[in-house]
Design a protein around this motif. Structure first.
Motif: not given
Length: 71
Positions: A49-52, A2-6
């Protein structure tokens, strides 16, 4: 991972669909760091993991659609 963009994508989706279902709760009560923390927690629990962005949005859709369970 996961990222800030997600996390930002989840909030943008919540604001876009504010009037649909429970998305207003996400839009009004969550911020980017809190969304990212929930995504990270889910990754740790599920060992995936979240990839999208769509997967992160789907996770929150499941959260708002599921009835609250008592612990």
């Amino acid at each position: 991972m996961a990222s800030m963009a997600m996390a930002q994508a989840v909030l943008e989706h919540a604001h876009r669909f504010y009037e649909v279902g429970g998305w207003y709760v996400v839009a009004e009560c969550w911020d980017v760091p809190a969304v990212l923390e929930e995504l990270d927690r889910h990754e740790e629990r599920s060992l995936t993991t979240f990839e999208l962005d769509a997967a992160a949005i789907a996770h929150f859709a499941a959260l708002i659609a599921a009835p609250r369970r008592s612990r």
